[in-house]
Design a protein around this motif. Structure first.
Motif, mmCIF file in Angstrom:
data_model
loop_
_atom_site.group_PDB
_atom_site.id
_atom_site.type_symbol
_atom_site.label_atom_id
_atom_site.label_comp_id
_atom_site.label_asym_id
_atom_site.label_seq_id
_atom_site.Cartn_x
_atom_site.Cartn_y
_atom_site.Cartn_z
ATOM 1 N N ASP A 29 -18.219 -19.521 24.546
ATOM 2 C CA ASP A 29 -18.332 -20.268 25.794
ATOM 3 C C ASP A 29 -17.081 -20.194 26.665
ATOM 4 O OD1 ASP A 29 -20.020 -21.872 27.428
ATOM 5 O OD2 ASP A 29 -18.834 -23.635 26.928
ATOM 6 N N LYS A 30 -16.119 -19.385 26.239
ATOM 7 C CA LYS A 30 -14.899 -19.238 27.041
ATOM 8 C C LYS A 30 -14.228 -17.924 26.681
ATOM 9 C CE LYS A 30 -12.336 -22.274 23.854
ATOM 10 N NZ LYS A 30 -13.499 -22.508 22.953
ATOM 11 N N ASP A 31 -13.324 -17.487 27.550
ATOM 12 C CA ASP A 31 -12.642 -16.209 27.341
ATOM 13 C C ASP A 31 -11.957 -16.162 25.983
ATOM 14 O OD1 ASP A 31 -13.425 -15.422 29.873
ATOM 15 O OD2 ASP A 31 -11.513 -15.927 30.820
ATOM 16 N N GLU A 32 -11.383 -17.290 25.586
ATOM 17 C CA GLU A 32 -10.625 -17.326 24.327
ATOM 18 C C GLU A 32 -11.498 -17.004 23.118
ATOM 19 O OE1 GLU A 32 -8.387 -19.176 27.440
ATOM 20 O OE2 GLU A 32 -10.447 -19.543 26.742
ATOM 21 N N ASP A 33 -12.781 -17.360 23.181
ATOM 22 C CA ASP A 33 -13.685 -17.056 22.069
ATOM 23 C C ASP A 33 -13.816 -15.548 21.889
ATOM 24 O OD1 ASP A 33 -14.164 -19.772 21.705
ATOM 25 O OD2 ASP A 33 -15.953 -19.765 22.973
ATOM 26 N N TYR A 34 -13.971 -14.844 22.997
ATOM 27 C CA TYR A 34 -14.115 -13.390 22.934
ATOM 28 C C TYR A 34 -12.799 -12.733 22.515
ATOM 29 C CZ TYR A 34 -18.573 -14.055 25.311
ATOM 30 O OH TYR A 34 -19.849 -14.448 25.625
ATOM 31 N N LYS A 35 -11.694 -13.208 23.065
ATOM 32 C CA LYS A 35 -10.398 -12.637 22.713
ATOM 33 C C LYS A 35 -10.110 -12.810 21.225
ATOM 34 C CE LYS A 35 -8.091 -12.954 27.214
ATOM 35 N NZ LYS A 35 -7.837 -11.502 27.298
ATOM 36 N N ALA A 36 -10.445 -13.971 20.678
ATOM 37 C CA ALA A 36 -10.210 -14.229 19.259
ATOM 38 C C ALA A 36 -11.025 -13.271 18.391
ATOM 39 C CB ALA A 36 -10.548 -15.680 18.923
ATOM 40 N N PHE A 37 -12.247 -12.993 18.813
ATOM 41 C CA PHE A 37 -13.105 -12.050 18.087
ATOM 42 C C PHE A 37 -12.469 -10.660 18.066
ATOM 43 C CE2 PHE A 37 -16.409 -8.742 18.508
ATOM 44 C CZ PHE A 37 -17.018 -8.864 17.264
#
Length: 292
Positions: free
Chosen positions: A42-50
């Motif tokens: 639900d946020k950019d940080e979720d994708y970056k963490a992945f």
């Protein structure tokens, strides 16, 4: 409103945005180190963490949404609002998710005594599928029927163009998608494959370029060739698996077509698990059918 709109999470729209747009969703699951995770990004940080996990050497795997899960999802929606459903899925050429959704829809329709669940094969994924969802919302908000919407979407889907370039061949090797020799030689020679999702919704390599710059130039040439007046009627998406080249491609596309709304969209875990970090490309609606 003549139908409810839903999609699986392969469309890579933030969950909160889907809720705000009144689009129901069913999430896929991916696994890292035998631990299952739900794609509820639900946020950019979720994708970056992945993608940081992939950079650290992790190799995610994905699973399909089965028939029972689809049935429960459709029944829950219908119990809340007895109307038709347009449900958009990940490409049948990439996953069995579409087939599972169709089997579930058939069972639900039979129980309800009418065709109320219409499953649409996006023949695509990630930001390409997002365009299909965008177009479906336009039709829903225009009060078009579910049956007519399903037919209109098929025609639009046939004209959605997509090109993309994975940049990490060693990740593709680890996932068994290219041979070890091809990955090593390709990496050494800085060869970048250009892929499309073809008319059958399957992946196809259409070119191999020496270096990112030539690969990007190839995709820009394709944009010039296939873009049309109708391209400005919906967003042009630059898909990015946390790529360092997405902004550059975005600006170059804007320079070619300043009348278009060009946006960068995340490639989520369902597709990113297979491409690895750094993949980027372009997708848009054309007046011409897809290549191949």
């Amino acid at each position: 409103m003549k139908f409810l709109l839903s999609s699986d999470r392969s469309c890579d729209i933030f969950c909160s945005e889907m809720q705000q747009r009144d689009i129901a969703y069913i999430s896929q699951v991916f696994t890292i180190d035998d631990v299952p995770y739900v794609d509820d990004f639900d946020k950019d940080e979720d994708y970056k963490a992945f993608y940081d996990k992939i950079r650290a050497g992790k190799m995610p795997t994905t699973s399909q949404i089965n028939i029972a899960e689809h049935e429960e999802f459709f029944e829950t929606l219908l119990n809340k609002n007895e109307t038709d459903i347009i449900h958009i899925t990940l490409s049948s050429g990439l996953s069995s998710t579409y087939a599972s959704a169709c089997a579930a829809a058939e069972a639900v329709n039979e129980r309800r005594g009418r065709k109320c669940v219409f499953v649409v094969d996006s023949l695509s994924a990630t930001t390409v599928q997002r365009i299909v969802v965008d177009e479906a919302q336009k039709l829903r908000d225009a009060d078009v029927s579910a049956e007519e919407t399903a037919e209109k979407l098929k025609e639009i889907i046939s004209r959605i163009q997509v090109w993309f370039m994975p940049t990490d061949l060693m990740h593709l090797k680890r996932g068994g998608r290219v041979s070890g020799a091809s990955a090593v030689i390709g990496t050494a020679l800085n060869i970048k494959p250009i892929l499309i999702i073809n008319k059958e919704g399957k992946l196809a390599v259409v070119a191999k370029k020496m270096g990112v710059a030539k690969g990007m130039a190839y995709m820009l040439d394709k944009f010039k060739e296939f873009a049309a007046p109708c391209t400005a009627e919906s967003p042009v998406y630059i898909h990015s698996a946390d790529s360092s080249y997405d902004k550059e491609l975005c600006e170059k596309v804007k320079a070619i077509r300043p009348d278009c709304d060009v946006k960068i969209g995340w490639v989520g875990p369902v597709i990113g698990a297979h491409t690895g970090v750094g993949m980027f490309g372009i997708t848009f609606v054309s007046d011409r059918p897809r290549e191949m």
